[in-house]
Motif scaffolding. Structure first.
Motif, mmCIF file in Angstrom:
data_model
loop_
_atom_site.group_PDB
_atom_site.id
_atom_site.type_symbol
_atom_site.label_atom_id
_atom_site.label_comp_id
_atom_site.label_asym_id
_atom_site.label_seq_id
_atom_site.Cartn_x
_atom_site.Cartn_y
_atom_site.Cartn_z
ATOM 1 N N VAL A 67 -39.945 -4.593 -4.588
ATOM 2 C CA VAL A 67 -39.954 -3.217 -5.069
ATOM 3 C C VAL A 67 -38.869 -2.451 -4.329
ATOM 4 C CG1 VAL A 67 -41.326 -1.140 -5.405
ATOM 5 C CG2 VAL A 67 -42.438 -3.380 -5.463
ATOM 6 N N ASP A 68 -37.775 -2.125 -5.030
ATOM 7 C CA ASP A 68 -36.643 -1.422 -4.412
ATOM 8 C C ASP A 68 -36.208 -2.088 -3.109
ATOM 9 O OD1 ASP A 68 -36.247 0.417 -6.388
ATOM 10 O OD2 ASP A 68 -37.401 2.019 -5.429
ATOM 11 N N GLY A 69 -36.142 -3.425 -3.124
ATOM 12 C CA GLY A 69 -35.636 -4.168 -1.976
ATOM 13 C C GLY A 69 -36.675 -4.589 -0.962
ATOM 14 N N SER A 70 -37.923 -4.121 -1.089
ATOM 15 C CA SER A 70 -38.987 -4.498 -0.152
ATOM 16 C C SER A 70 -39.919 -5.507 -0.806
ATOM 17 C CB SER A 70 -39.793 -3.263 0.269
ATOM 18 O OG SER A 70 -38.962 -2.330 0.923
ATOM 19 N N ASN A 71 -40.248 -6.573 -0.074
ATOM 20 C CA ASN A 71 -41.098 -7.628 -0.617
ATOM 21 C C ASN A 71 -42.578 -7.312 -0.436
ATOM 22 O OD1 ASN A 71 -39.010 -9.290 -1.494
ATOM 23 N ND2 ASN A 71 -38.794 -10.258 0.515
ATOM 24 N N GLY A 84 -42.291 2.086 -12.973
ATOM 25 C CA GLY A 84 -41.230 1.559 -13.822
ATOM 26 C C GLY A 84 -39.863 2.148 -13.538
ATOM 27 N N ASP A 85 -39.806 3.242 -12.760
ATOM 28 C CA ASP A 85 -38.515 3.818 -12.393
ATOM 29 C C ASP A 85 -37.819 2.999 -11.311
ATOM 30 O OD1 ASP A 85 -39.166 5.794 -14.138
ATOM 31 O OD2 ASP A 85 -39.535 7.342 -12.631
ATOM 32 N N CYS A 86 -38.579 2.144 -10.620
ATOM 33 C CA CYS A 86 -38.031 1.366 -9.506
ATOM 34 C C CYS A 86 -37.377 0.078 -10.003
ATOM 35 C CB CYS A 86 -39.137 1.006 -8.516
ATOM 36 S SG CYS A 86 -39.911 2.410 -7.710
ATOM 37 N N GLU A 87 -36.555 -0.500 -9.144
ATOM 38 C CA GLU A 87 -36.003 -1.828 -9.410
ATOM 39 C C GLU A 87 -37.043 -2.855 -8.978
ATOM 40 O OE1 GLU A 87 -32.252 -4.712 -8.104
ATOM 41 O OE2 GLU A 87 -32.386 -2.647 -7.373
ATOM 42 N N LEU A 88 -37.491 -3.684 -9.918
ATOM 43 C CA LEU A 88 -38.590 -4.609 -9.648
ATOM 44 C C LEU A 88 -38.210 -6.038 -10.017
ATOM 45 C CD1 LEU A 88 -41.452 -2.458 -11.219
ATOM 46 C CD2 LEU A 88 -41.015 -2.737 -8.777
ATOM 47 N N HIS A 89 -38.514 -6.958 -9.119
ATOM 48 C CA HIS A 89 -38.352 -8.386 -9.374
ATOM 49 C C HIS A 89 -39.661 -9.071 -8.989
ATOM 50 C CE1 HIS A 89 -33.856 -8.229 -9.660
ATOM 51 N NE2 HIS A 89 -34.066 -7.152 -8.924
ATOM 52 N N ALA A 90 -40.051 -10.097 -9.724
ATOM 53 C CA ALA A 90 -41.262 -10.855 -9.394
ATOM 54 C C ALA A 90 -40.932 -12.338 -9.391
ATOM 55 C CB ALA A 90 -42.378 -10.568 -10.393
ATOM 56 N N HIS A 91 -41.482 -13.049 -8.410
ATOM 57 C CA HIS A 91 -41.222 -14.484 -8.307
ATOM 58 C C HIS A 91 -42.506 -15.193 -7.915
ATOM 59 C CE1 HIS A 91 -39.338 -18.304 -7.476
ATOM 60 N NE2 HIS A 91 -39.813 -18.283 -6.246
#
Length: 282
Positions: A67-71, A84-91
């Motif tokens: 979430v915005d660079g924090s895991n 949803g305004d944040c940059e989100l990645h899921a792995h």
């Protein structure tokens, strides 16, 4: 598989790589939607969508969300609200089963819920079943052409808010999910559904659990071991029937047997129950 991934883009998620195994069911509009899925390891990116709140509940497995660079690590039996305004990645390197919702202009963007955004929270089994029951009922209705109403949205938002805001919740993960029983059973079904001898009783025996524990593992996912065995067999028979049209098709009895059915009659009934034409229509 490609069509499934296209449908999931309605929720704003795109995929860095195609998941190894992927079962997906969803209903969505521009304002809200939800999905039920289970898959092998996967890596996803959330496309930024202003005014959206995403909700994810992990039934089995785990995932790491950036979430915005924090895991942030999400475990079995947890819920997380995502802005949803944040940059989100899921792995997730391993198989997992989860539900996802999104809401535009949601109460979950209110001041009292903002401290909860991006923070995994334990969810009670009661809250899990309440949320998934509403979602599963709506997904079943959607397959019949009935779209979820605004009342469904309101119910889902408040259930998610209550589940995430429950300070009394402790990490009381149901043992059947802590041990990954649903995903283990799904893996075994996908490997052995072509064997007509595979039944719920055989599945329970080979997984060394009771039939009641096995059904308990499937309950939050809105399905059952018997339905999943039949679903795999129906999909295989449809694949075989489509391939064999106009190519000197083998006898129906062979298609039925190689798809895991004990007879053509059983295959015909299963196809009809799933809403498909009988084999005579191919």
């Amino acid at each position: 598989m490609t069509e499934v991934l296209k449908r999931s883009l309605k929720h704003g998620w795109s995929y860095d790589a195609q998941p190894h195994v992927y079962e997906y069911d969803e209903t969505a509009s521009d304002e809200f939607g939800f999905a039920r899925l289970w898959s092998g390891g996967m890596s996803t990116v959330l496309q930024s969508r202003e005014g959206i709140v995403h909700v994810a509940v992990i039934v089995e497995g785990s995932a790491e969300v950036m979430v915005d660079g924090s895991n942030v690590q999400i475990e079995t039996g947890q819920i997380i609200l995502l802005d949803g305004d944040c940059e989100l990645h899921a792995h997730s390197p391993k198989p997992w089963a989860r539900y996802g919702w999104f809401f535009r202009n949601s109460i979950l963007r209110g001041r009292e819920y903002r401290p909860l955004l991006g923070e995994p929270r334990s969810i009670t089994r009661e809250s899990l079943l309440a949320m998934t029951s509403v979602a599963n009922t709506s997904l079943d209705a959607n397959r019949a052409g009935v779209k979820p109403s605004i009342h469904t949205r309101i119910a889902m938002e408040h259930l998610a808010a209550a589940a995430a805001y429950d300070h009394s919740a402790r990490l009381r993960t149901d043992p059947v999910h802590r041990d990954g029983l649903f995903l283990a059973a799904q893996s075994l079904i996908s490997e052995r559904f072509r064997d007509p001898a595979l039944t719920v009783e055989v599945l329970s025996r080979d997984l060394a659990v009771s039939a009641s524990s096995l059904h308990r593992a499937y309950q939050p996912m809105g399905t059952s071991p018997r339905r999943e065995i039949e679903r795999h067999r129906v999909a295989e028979s449809l694949r075989r029937l489509a391939l064999d049209v106009g190519t000197g098709a083998p006898p129906m009895v062979d298609i039925a047997a190689e798809s895991g059915f004990t007879s053509v009659v059983t295959m015909r009934r299963s196809l009809t129950r799933a809403g498909h034409r009988s084999p005579r229509g191919y």
